[in-house]
Write a protein that holds these residues in place. Structure first.
Motif, PDB file in Angstrom:
ATOM      1  N   ILE A   1       4.434  -2.860   3.281  1.00 19.21           N
ATOM      2  CA  ILE A   1       4.263  -4.227   2.844  1.00 19.21           C
ATOM      3  C   ILE A   1       3.078  -4.824   3.354  1.00 19.21           C
ATOM      4  O   ILE A   1       2.973  -4.889   4.750  1.00 19.21           O
ATOM      5  CB  ILE A   1       5.599  -5.133   3.011  1.00 19.21           C
ATOM      6  N   LEU A   2       2.143  -5.544   2.623  1.00 20.89           N
ATOM      7  CA  LEU A   2       0.927  -6.038   3.132  1.00 20.89           C
ATOM      8  C   LEU A   2       1.120  -7.623   3.033  1.00 20.89           C
ATOM      9  O   LEU A   2       0.771  -8.218   4.210  1.00 20.89           O
ATOM     10  CB  LEU A   2      -0.348  -5.679   2.320  1.00 20.89           C
TER      11      LEU A   2
ATOM     12  N   GLY B   1       3.097   0.678  10.319  1.00 19.42           N
ATOM     13  CA  GLY B   1       4.105  -0.089   9.261  1.00 19.42           C
ATOM     14  C   GLY B   1       4.327   0.748   8.503  1.00 19.42           C
ATOM     15  O   GLY B   1       5.121  -0.138   7.443  1.00 19.42           O
ATOM     16  N   TYR B   2       3.902   1.715   7.869  1.00 17.72           N
ATOM     17  CA  TYR B   2       4.514   2.479   6.700  1.00 17.72           C
ATOM     18  C   TYR B   2       5.761   3.252   7.033  1.00 17.72           C
ATOM     19  O   TYR B   2       6.289   3.638   8.172  1.00 17.72           O
ATOM     20  CB  TYR B   2       3.403   3.734   6.439  1.00 17.72           C
ATOM     21  N   PHE B   3       6.659   3.352   5.945  1.00 16.00           N
ATOM     22  CA  PHE B   3       7.929   3.870   5.958  1.00 16.00           C
ATOM     23  C   PHE B   3       7.987   4.695   4.555  1.00 16.00           C
ATOM     24  O   PHE B   3       7.437   4.532   3.748  1.00 16.00           O
ATOM     25  CB  PHE B   3       8.999   2.978   5.811  1.00 16.00           C
ATOM     26  N   ARG B   4       8.876   5.706   4.711  1.00 11.94           N
ATOM     27  CA  ARG B   4       9.122   6.698   3.606  1.00 11.94           C
ATOM     28  C   ARG B   4      10.064   6.116   2.569  1.00 11.94           C
ATOM     29  O   ARG B   4      11.114   5.466   2.904  1.00 11.94           O
ATOM     30  CB  ARG B   4       9.685   7.905   4.269  1.00 11.94           C
TER      31      ARG B   4
ATOM     32  N   ALA C   1       0.989  -1.249   0.242  1.00 10.99           N
ATOM     33  CA  ALA C   1      -0.063   0.028   0.102  1.00 10.99           C
ATOM     34  C   ALA C   1       0.801   1.207   0.036  1.00 10.99           C
ATOM     35  O   ALA C   1       2.074   1.123   0.580  1.00 10.99           O
ATOM     36  CB  ALA C   1      -0.871  -0.178   1.134  1.00 10.99           C
ATOM     37  N   THR C   2       0.587   2.452  -0.887  1.00 11.08           N
ATOM     38  CA  THR C   2       1.232   3.420  -0.743  1.00 11.08           C
ATOM     39  C   THR C   2       0.074   4.531  -0.821  1.00 11.08           C
ATOM     40  O   THR C   2      -0.972   4.497  -0.764  1.00 11.08           O
ATOM     41  CB  THR C   2       1.935   3.624  -2.041  1.00 11.08           C
ATOM     42  N   ILE C   3       0.838   5.798  -0.067  1.00 15.56           N
ATOM     43  CA  ILE C   3       0.008   7.066  -0.124  1.00 15.56           C
ATOM     44  C   ILE C   3       1.056   8.016  -0.016  1.00 15.56           C
ATOM     45  O   ILE C   3       2.466   7.968   0.247  1.00 15.56           O
ATOM     46  CB  ILE C   3      -0.588   7.205   1.536  1.00 15.56           C
ATOM     47  N   ASN C   4       0.763   9.134  -0.635  1.00 18.13           N
ATOM     48  CA  ASN C   4       1.603  10.436  -0.712  1.00 18.13           C
ATOM     49  C   ASN C   4       0.779  11.769  -0.132  1.00 18.13           C
ATOM     50  O   ASN C   4      -0.529  11.473  -0.510  1.00 18.13           O
ATOM     51  CB  ASN C   4       2.186  10.769  -1.888  1.00 18.13           C
ATOM     52  N   GLY C   5       1.156  12.489   0.559  1.00 17.13           N
ATOM     53  CA  GLY C   5       0.236  13.357   1.344  1.00 17.13           C
ATOM     54  C   GLY C   5       1.218  14.477   1.950  1.00 17.13           C
ATOM     55  O   GLY C   5       2.352  14.377   2.007  1.00 17.13           O
TER      56      GLY C   5
ATOM     57  N   TRP D   1       1.256  12.915   7.625  1.00 17.73           N
ATOM     58  CA  TRP D   1       0.886  11.514   7.485  1.00 17.73           C
ATOM     59  C   TRP D   1       2.134  10.547   7.843  1.00 17.73           C
ATOM     60  O   TRP D   1       1.786   9.299   8.413  1.00 17.73           O
ATOM     61  CB  TRP D   1       0.510  11.128   5.944  1.00 17.73           C
ATOM     62  N   ASN D   2       3.260  11.103   7.868  1.00 18.79           N
ATOM     63  CA  ASN D   2       4.440  10.206   8.370  1.00 18.79           C
ATOM     64  C   ASN D   2       4.363   9.920   9.792  1.00 18.79           C
ATOM     65  O   ASN D   2       4.515   8.585  10.027  1.00 18.79           O
ATOM     66  CB  ASN D   2       5.849  11.182   8.095  1.00 18.79           C
ATOM     67  N   ARG D   3       3.751  10.983  10.553  1.00 19.97           N
ATOM     68  CA  ARG D   3       3.794  10.520  12.096  1.00 19.97           C
ATOM     69  C   ARG D   3       2.532   9.689  12.202  1.00 19.97           C
ATOM     70  O   ARG D   3       2.633   8.700  12.954  1.00 19.97           O
ATOM     71  CB  ARG D   3       3.708  11.750  12.841  1.00 19.97           C
ATOM     72  N   ALA D   4       1.518   9.787  11.691  1.00 21.24           N
ATOM     73  CA  ALA D   4       0.318   9.105  11.881  1.00 21.24           C
ATOM     74  C   ALA D   4       0.415   7.683  11.333  1.00 21.24           C
ATOM     75  O   ALA D   4      -0.324   6.903  12.043  1.00 21.24           O
ATOM     76  CB  ALA D   4      -0.835   9.834  10.924  1.00 21.24           C
ATOM     77  N   LEU D   5       1.046   7.310  10.239  1.00 25.01           N
ATOM     78  CA  LEU D   5       1.047   6.177   9.590  1.00 25.01           C
ATOM     79  C   LEU D   5       2.434   5.337  10.188  1.00 25.01           C
ATOM     80  O   LEU D   5       2.423   4.011   9.994  1.00 25.01           O
ATOM     81  CB  LEU D   5       0.994   6.099   8.230  1.00 25.01           C
ATOM     82  N   ARG D   6       3.359   6.050  10.614  1.00 23.77           N
ATOM     83  CA  ARG D   6       4.624   5.280  11.049  1.00 23.77           C
ATOM     84  C   ARG D   6       4.245   3.929  11.922  1.00 23.77           C
ATOM     85  O   ARG D   6       4.742   3.069  11.973  1.00 23.77           O
ATOM     86  CB  ARG D   6       5.665   6.052  11.722  1.00 23.77           C
TER      87      ARG D   6
END
Length: 114
Positions: free
Chosen positions: A113-114, A102-105, A86-90, A94-99
């Motif tokens: 990775i799902l 399991g999300y990474f820059r 899964a990806t998101i740009n914004g 969002w970095n703080r909220a999704l880190r």
């Protein structure tokens, strides 16, 4: 999809459009190249697109907590469809909220990775 749900989606998502128009959203929905998701209480909406092995969050709007609560359902459905990431740009927030989810820059996007 009903006109009422499209009106609700527009109210939530249109402020997040950056360089696109609501007509662009409608074209992608009609062509079935975008997926529209609503939070259970209707206070947030998310628009995703599929690219190869990826589900990409194109737009999100509404209450932050409701968007974050919507994320697991979107990810679980993507896994069911065979999607691997899964990806998101914004915005940087969002970095703080999704880190912690399991999300990474990765370049300009956040990825999981799902």
């Amino acid at each position: 999809m009903t006109l009422r749900s499209l009106d609700s989606a527009r109210a939530l998502l249109e402020p997040a459009l950056d360089g696109n128009t609501w007509d662009d959203v409608l074209e992608r929905l009609k062509a079935n190249t975008a997926q529209l998701w609503f939070a259970e209480d209707g206070s947030a909406a998310m628009l995703t697109e599929l690219f190869d092995d990826c589900i990409h969050v194109w737009l999100g709007g509404g209450r932050l907590r409701a968007l974050l609560d919507l994320r697991p359902r979107v990810e679980a459905t993507a896994r069911y469809w065979g999607i691997k990431r899964a990806t998101i740009n914004g915005r940087p927030g969002w970095n703080r909220a999704l880190r912690r989810c399991g999300y990474f820059r990765k370049g300009d996007e956040l990825e999981k990775i799902l």
